[in-house]
Design an enzyme around this catalytic site. Structure first.
Site, PDB file in Angstrom:
ATOM      1  N   CYS A 123       0.868  -1.178   0.000  1.00 11.65           N
ATOM      2  CA  CYS A 123       0.000   0.000   0.000  1.00 11.65           C
ATOM      3  C   CYS A 123       0.907   1.232   0.000  1.00 11.65           C
ATOM      4  CB  CYS A 123      -0.943  -0.011   1.192  1.00 11.65           C
ATOM      5  SG  CYS A 123      -0.138   0.124   2.801  1.00 11.65           S
ATOM      6  N   CYS A 144      32.730  15.353 -12.703  1.00 17.88           N
ATOM      7  CA  CYS A 144      33.424  16.588 -13.101  1.00 17.88           C
ATOM      8  C   CYS A 144      34.053  16.487 -14.485  1.00 17.88           C
ATOM      9  CB  CYS A 144      34.478  16.961 -12.070  1.00 17.88           C
ATOM     10  SG  CYS A 144      35.916  15.851 -12.055  1.00 17.88           S
ATOM     11  N   CYS A 176      70.044  -6.736  -9.186  1.00 17.88           N
ATOM     12  CA  CYS A 176      70.229  -5.828  -8.054  1.00 17.88           C
ATOM     13  C   CYS A 176      69.300  -6.286  -6.945  1.00 17.88           C
ATOM     14  CB  CYS A 176      69.911  -4.398  -8.473  1.00 17.88           C
ATOM     15  SG  CYS A 176      69.797  -3.243  -7.077  1.00 17.88           S
ATOM     16  N   CYS A 178      66.360  -3.101  -6.432  1.00 14.25           N
ATOM     17  CA  CYS A 178      65.361  -2.751  -7.455  1.00 14.25           C
ATOM     18  C   CYS A 178      65.115  -3.875  -8.443  1.00 14.25           C
ATOM     19  CB  CYS A 178      65.753  -1.485  -8.188  1.00 14.25           C
ATOM     20  SG  CYS A 178      67.209  -1.667  -9.251  1.00 14.25           S
ATOM     21  N   CYS A 184      85.905  -5.867 -10.813  1.00 18.99           N
ATOM     22  CA  CYS A 184      85.815  -6.864  -9.748  1.00 18.99           C
ATOM     23  C   CYS A 184      84.369  -7.220  -9.438  1.00 18.99           C
ATOM     24  CB  CYS A 184      86.527  -6.351  -8.505  1.00 18.99           C
ATOM     25  SG  CYS A 184      85.740  -4.890  -7.792  1.00 18.99           S
ATOM     26  N   CYS A 191      74.625  -0.773  -8.789  1.00 19.81           N
ATOM     27  CA  CYS A 191      73.473  -0.688  -9.705  1.00 19.81           C
ATOM     28  C   CYS A 191      73.396   0.707 -10.305  1.00 19.81           C
ATOM     29  CB  CYS A 191      72.170  -1.021  -8.966  1.00 19.81           C
ATOM     30  SG  CYS A 191      70.685  -0.866  -9.993  1.00 19.81           S
ATOM     31  N   CYS A 246      77.280  -7.638  -3.953  1.00 18.15           N
ATOM     32  CA  CYS A 246      78.265  -8.627  -4.399  1.00 18.15           C
ATOM     33  C   CYS A 246      77.743  -9.340  -5.640  1.00 18.15           C
ATOM     34  CB  CYS A 246      78.535  -9.635  -3.281  1.00 18.15           C
ATOM     35  SG  CYS A 246      79.572 -11.028  -3.802  1.00 18.15           S
TER      36      CYS A 246
END
Length: 464
Positions: free
Chosen positions: A207, A319, A402, A405, A415, A420, A428
């Site tokens: 209703c 927007c 490395c 990273c 040597c 890096c 090493c």
């Protein structure tokens, strides 16, 4: 024939067809039969069964039709030439001109074949109209809906039948009694609201008072998932079951109760609040399941959703700011690459890559969640990294990663103390351990180190 007998005949016709209207009756002298009778009848074509309305791939069942109108003029002076005696025109929104001509022709032919033209017109007047009206109401459906099908020629025609069906349903509802599933009171349909249940085969009503109070309370209490039919079984959407991203979007962002329906029941302000909360809730859930699907706009903080998972460009619908999904800056074009916003886990990549274990359906689900192109790019990167790892482990390799990273560094000379070129980390080359910046050679001097005395090992020119 006396005029009073003609009026008696009209009363009989009106009793049979309450919608019958007689516009004008012209007589030359009192007691004569009218020379011309103008009238119209609103009638509804009777459908013995539901008919199929089709247009392209769209189809629906039609149970009732709207009222049509037949306007007629009867000239007694032209009797027994029934084609000149009866002039008809059918007014209808959906019956074509050719179909109207066909129906009129068949109605007049029925009169010619049925009425005894040798008797006086006064005695055949009522029979003529009863035959015509009966034919239009009872016998035209089979002509207009052959085999129970109506093929529409345009979208407008199909939409018109859809409107007719909705209006017929409303008329039926307004005359029927229904129980409100909240207060359990019985009311006429005109005082009730039919809920837009997901299952089209069920009809649930509230209703108007209960509908307003129920939906108002659910929204004010932020119970968004409860803004639905209180009588229907609720099943939470399972995003992991979808094999198509677009179908997932449609299901997730389609409310169980349309906003257009709510606008007819509750205040506009509450509708706007519900619409915003529903969208935010859906977008939040999608962002947790699909990491490449949603992000908040950096200009207005509104949720932005991708239409295509594989496209990095995204536009805010509020927007209209266009930006990159990955770097969140203004859109820079497809050729200017930026970093990845999200990386897939190795488990996902390996699962997608393994055809022997992963089924076709599972792959479609992964594509719906992450995007096909994203998965393919991740797989390519994964395979490339695997190839590099194999090359690094190969005996005599001059490659090493490395430890910081993960960039692959190649030793061409010098040597085993490596630096890096990307992040500047000292490590090493033999074991990959980080070296102290203050004394990078300590690692090679300590007796406990596995690389003790191996600073120049493998260096070109030092082989013995």
């Amino acid at each position: 024939m006396a005029l009073t007998q003609f009026e008696n005949d009209l009363e009989i016709l009106r009793d049979m067809y309450p919608e019958l209207e007689m516009k004008s009756v012209k007589v030359e002298e009192e007691g004569e039969f009218p020379q011309r009778i103008n009238g119209k009848l609103l009638f509804k074509i009777s459908l013995l069964a539901d008919v199929n309305i089709e247009f392209g791939e769209q189809h629906m069942l039609l149970s009732n039709l709207s009222n049509e109108c037949v306007e007629f003029t009867i000239y007694s002076c032209h009797y027994p030439d029934i084609r000149r005696c009866v002039v008809m025109d059918i007014k209808s929104l959906w019956i074509s001109t050719d179909e109207k001509k066909m129906l009129i022709d068949k109605a007049l032919r029925l009169v010619e074949e049925t009425v005894d033209m040798s008797i006086e017109f006064a005695d055949s007047f009522t029979s003529i109209l009863i035959l015509i009206f009966g034919f239009l109401i009872d016998d035209t459906a089979i002509l207009l809906f052959p085999n129970g099908i109506r093929k529409c020629l345009t979208q407008d025609q199909y939409d018109l039948f859809k409107q007719i069906s909705e209006e017929a349903t409303l008329q039926k509802v307004s005359r029927s009694n229904y129980h409100c599933c909240i207060c359990m009171e019985m009311e006429k349909g005109v005082r009730m609201i039919k809920l837009p249940c997901e299952n089209a085969n069920v009809e649930h009503y509230l209703c108007r008072g209960c509908a307003k109070s129920y939906f108002t309370a659910m929204i004010q209490e932020n119970r968004i998932s409860s803004v639905r039919c209180p009588q229907c079984e609720y099943k939470e959407l399972k995003l992991e079951d979808f094999k198509s991203y677009k179908k997932m979007l449609k299901a997730l962002f389609t409310p169980l109760i349309p906003v257009s329906f709510l606008k007819e029941v509750i205040d506009t302000e509450l509708c706007e609040r519900y619409e915003k909360m529903f969208y935010n809730q859906a977008a939040t859930r999608l962002s947790k399941y699909c990491p490449y699907a949603c992000v908040t706009c950096r200009r207005c903080d509104s949720w932005c959703t991708k239409e295509d998972l594989d496209d990095a460009m995204i536009q805010c619908q509020k927007c209209h700011f266009v930006f990159c999904f990955d770097c969140l800056h203004a859109w820079h074009g497809y050729n200017n690459k930026c970093g990845k916003k999200v990386s897939l886990s190795t488990d996902i990549i390996e699962e997608y890559l393994d055809d022997t274990v992963t089924s076709y359906e599972r792959k479609r689900k992964l594509e719906a969640k992450y995007g096909r192109r994203v998965l393919e790019l991740e797989v390519n990167d994964y395979l490339a990294e695997k190839m590099l790892d194999l090359a690094i482990k190969k005996e005599g390799s001059n490659l090493q990663r490395c430890p910081k990273c993960k960039v692959v560094v190649e030793r061409s000379e010098g040597c085993n103390k490596m630096k890096c070129e990307v992040c500047g980390t000292l490590f090493c080359f033999i074991c990959g351990v980080l070296l102290y910046p203050e004394d990078p050679y300590e690692h090679f001097r300590e007796a406990y180190s596995g690389c003790y005395g191996r600073l120049f090992e493998g260096m070109p020119g030092t082989e013995t």
